[in-house]
Design an enzyme around this catalytic site. Structure first.
Site, PDB file in Angstrom:
ATOM      1  N   LYS A  82       2.445  -5.587  35.202  1.00 43.45           N
ATOM      2  CA  LYS A  82       2.369  -5.738  36.665  1.00 43.45           C
ATOM      3  C   LYS A  82       3.217  -4.695  37.387  1.00 43.45           C
ATOM      4  CE  LYS A  82       5.807  -9.202  37.989  1.00 43.45           C
ATOM      5  NZ  LYS A  82       6.021 -10.424  38.762  1.00 43.45           N
ATOM      6  N   ASP A  83       4.168  -4.083  36.684  1.00 39.12           N
ATOM      7  CA  ASP A  83       5.003  -3.043  37.301  1.00 39.12           C
ATOM      8  C   ASP A  83       4.443  -1.636  37.069  1.00 39.12           C
ATOM      9  OD1 ASP A  83       6.841  -4.968  38.147  1.00 39.12           O
ATOM     10  OD2 ASP A  83       7.907  -4.911  36.235  1.00 39.12           O
ATOM     11  N   ARG A 130       3.864 -10.399  48.225  1.00 39.36           N
ATOM     12  CA  ARG A 130       2.799 -11.303  47.766  1.00 39.36           C
ATOM     13  C   ARG A 130       3.281 -12.754  47.756  1.00 39.36           C
ATOM     14  NH1 ARG A 130       2.167 -13.748  43.018  1.00 39.36           N
ATOM     15  NH2 ARG A 130       3.957 -12.642  42.173  1.00 39.36           N
ATOM     16  N   ARG A 131       4.482 -12.974  47.249  1.00 34.08           N
ATOM     17  CA  ARG A 131       5.019 -14.337  47.226  1.00 34.08           C
ATOM     18  C   ARG A 131       5.356 -14.804  48.638  1.00 34.08           C
ATOM     19  NH1 ARG A 131       8.439 -12.774  41.817  1.00 34.08           N
ATOM     20  NH2 ARG A 131       6.850 -13.419  40.314  1.00 34.08           N
ATOM     21  N   ARG A 148      16.874  -9.779  45.307  1.00 34.02           N
ATOM     22  CA  ARG A 148      16.635  -8.666  44.385  1.00 34.02           C
ATOM     23  C   ARG A 148      17.459  -8.828  43.118  1.00 34.02           C
ATOM     24  NH1 ARG A 148      13.448  -5.187  46.925  1.00 34.02           N
ATOM     25  NH2 ARG A 148      13.462  -5.260  49.194  1.00 34.02           N
ATOM     26  N   ARG A 154      18.952 -13.086  39.690  1.00 36.36           N
ATOM     27  CA  ARG A 154      18.315 -13.944  40.696  1.00 36.36           C
ATOM     28  C   ARG A 154      18.635 -15.415  40.440  1.00 36.36           C
ATOM     29  NH1 ARG A 154      12.298 -11.238  41.491  1.00 36.36           N
ATOM     30  NH2 ARG A 154      12.906  -9.202  40.716  1.00 36.36           N
ATOM     31  N   CYS A 241       2.800  -2.465  43.982  1.00 35.55           N
ATOM     32  CA  CYS A 241       3.579  -3.701  43.928  1.00 35.55           C
ATOM     33  C   CYS A 241       4.140  -4.017  45.294  1.00 35.55           C
ATOM     34  CB  CYS A 241       4.722  -3.554  42.945  1.00 35.55           C
ATOM     35  SG  CYS A 241       4.167  -3.109  41.326  1.00 35.55           S
TER      36      CYS A 241
HETATM   37  N1  LIG Z   1       9.007  -7.455  39.215  1.00 37.23           N
HETATM   38  C1  LIG Z   1       9.869  -7.743  38.091  1.00 37.23           C
HETATM   39  C2  LIG Z   1       9.115  -8.377  36.977  1.00 37.23           C
HETATM   40  N2  LIG Z   1       8.220  -7.685  36.274  1.00 37.23           N
HETATM   41  C3  LIG Z   1       7.664  -8.533  35.356  1.00 37.23           C
HETATM   42  C4  LIG Z   1       8.251  -9.774  35.502  1.00 37.23           C
HETATM   43  C5  LIG Z   1       7.935 -10.977  34.728  1.00 37.23           C
HETATM   44  C6  LIG Z   1       7.169 -10.777  33.439  1.00 37.23           C
HETATM   45  C7  LIG Z   1       5.701 -10.516  33.605  1.00 37.23           C
HETATM   46  O1  LIG Z   1       5.110 -10.711  34.683  1.00 37.23           O
HETATM   47  O2  LIG Z   1       5.091 -10.108  32.594  1.00 37.23           O
HETATM   48  C8  LIG Z   1       9.190  -9.686  36.530  1.00 37.23           C
HETATM   49  C9  LIG Z   1      10.080 -10.738  37.032  1.00 37.23           C
HETATM   50  C10 LIG Z   1       9.446 -11.684  38.030  1.00 37.23           C
HETATM   51  O3  LIG Z   1       8.523 -11.311  38.773  1.00 37.23           O
HETATM   52  O4  LIG Z   1       9.876 -12.844  38.083  1.00 37.23           O
END
Ligand SMILES: NCc1[nH]cc(CCC(=O)O)c1CC(=O)O
Length: 303
Positions: A82-83, A130-131, A148, A154, A241
């Site tokens: 996702k990143d 998004r959240r 952050r 967190r 993102c």
């Molecule tokens: N943006 C940070 C990030 N990148 C991936 C994950 C979680 C693991 C995943 O989605 O595979 C997270 C932490 C979160 O959003 O809580």
């Protein structure tokens, strides 16, 4: 290969867990293969996080690891998919996308069981647009505050009493041994995750067939098809993102089912669309077009 397979990794607990996991899986798939981690960055995650926010691009997460691969200091890198930007840096590829873990977001709180149990005006922490958009849509009364740092940071801020609740990914919590902190799963169709949330990808240079072949043993075809649809939708919306875009695909038989959402973190307006198909790329584009025809562009540009 006349040297160990070197995995470039960032040093956050989640990045290290994911890289160790891939290393273990590679050793199991190829008995006798020597796999080592090459930790990168002397900068703390907090610092990296702030500079990322400042330049507005998640690409920096990858940049440092890609430079190590370009210089021949590492053979591959492990990322939360996702990143990873929707369009890869030229010269790189993703030889493996591992079977997806839990795709859902998690509601985490020390006092409340679920989003709907929060009192009027409660303070919720998340820096994800998004959240924020989905929180505003469901509970316009909540006060949203930036949050952050890596997962551990967190959780520490929640425990220090700075927030009534926070939203994190279930997958990251489970990987770090914090599954018991999940008070509720925020799940489809009502709540959608980031495109490719819960999936781990390996990145390598596209001129390294030997590395490619070793890593490809970990590829999960079903996950790849689903996340391709989600990422194609986000790409067609020119998403990153940093826009409030959510998507979740699942496969039933030969059919793919993709649900997508674009929202406003400012006022909680949401547009939703869904469709079914067999070609992930075409399906992603179709759902993106349905979102655009309902005004998604205006919501994205307003951010
Ligand atoms: N943006 C940070 C990030 N990148 C991936 C994950 C979680 C693991 C995943 O989605 O595979 C997270 C932490 C979160 O959003 O809580």
């Amino acid at each position: 290969m006349n040297h160990p397979l070197r995995i470039a990794t960032r040093k956050s607990p989640l990045a290290l867990w994911q890289s160790e996991h891939v290393a273990d899986r590679l050793r199991a798939a190829h008995p006798g293969l020597d796999v080592i981690l090459v930790p990168m960055s002397t900068r703390g995650d907090e610092v990296l996080d702030r500079s990322l926010a400042a330049i507005g691009g998640k690409g920096l997460f990858l940049k440092e690891l890609e430079i190590a691969m370009q210089r021949g200091e590492a053979d591959c890198a492990v990322h939360s998919l996702k990143d990873v930007p929707m369009v890869l840096e030229p010269g790189f590829m993703l030889p493996a996308i591992l079977a997806r873990a839990d795709h859902a977001d998690a509601f985490v709180s020390n006092h409340y069981d679920d989003l709907d149990a929060l009192p009027q005006g409660a303070m919720v922490g998340t820096s994800s647009l998004r959240r924020q958009a989905q929180l505003r849509a469901r509970r316009p009364d909540l006060v949203l505050r930036d949050l952050r740092g890596n997962v551990n940071t967190r959780l520490a801020k929640l425990d220090a009493g700075e927030y009534d609740a926070i939203v994190l990914a279930c997958a990251g919590l489970a990987r770090l041994g914090f599954e018991s902190r999940i008070r509720a799963r925020l799940d489809a169709p009502a709540w959608l995750p980031a495109p490719a949330q819960g999936a781990i990808a390996i990145e390598c240079r596209d001129d390294a067939p030997e590395i490619h072949a070793l890593c490809a043993a970990l590829d999960d075809a079903e996950t790849r098809i689903c996340v391709e649809a989600e990422r194609a939708m986000n790409r067609a919306l020119h998403g990153s993102c940093h826009v409030p875009v959510a998507a979740f695909a699942r496969r039933e038989g030969t059919q793919l089912d993709l649900q997508g959402l674009v929202g406003s973190s400012l006022d909680g307006r949401l547009v939703r669309a869904a469709s079914e198909g067999t070609d992930p790329e075409a399906l992603g584009i179709e759902v993106a077009e349905r979102l655009l025809s309902q005004g998604a562009r205006e919501l994205i540009d307003a951010q």
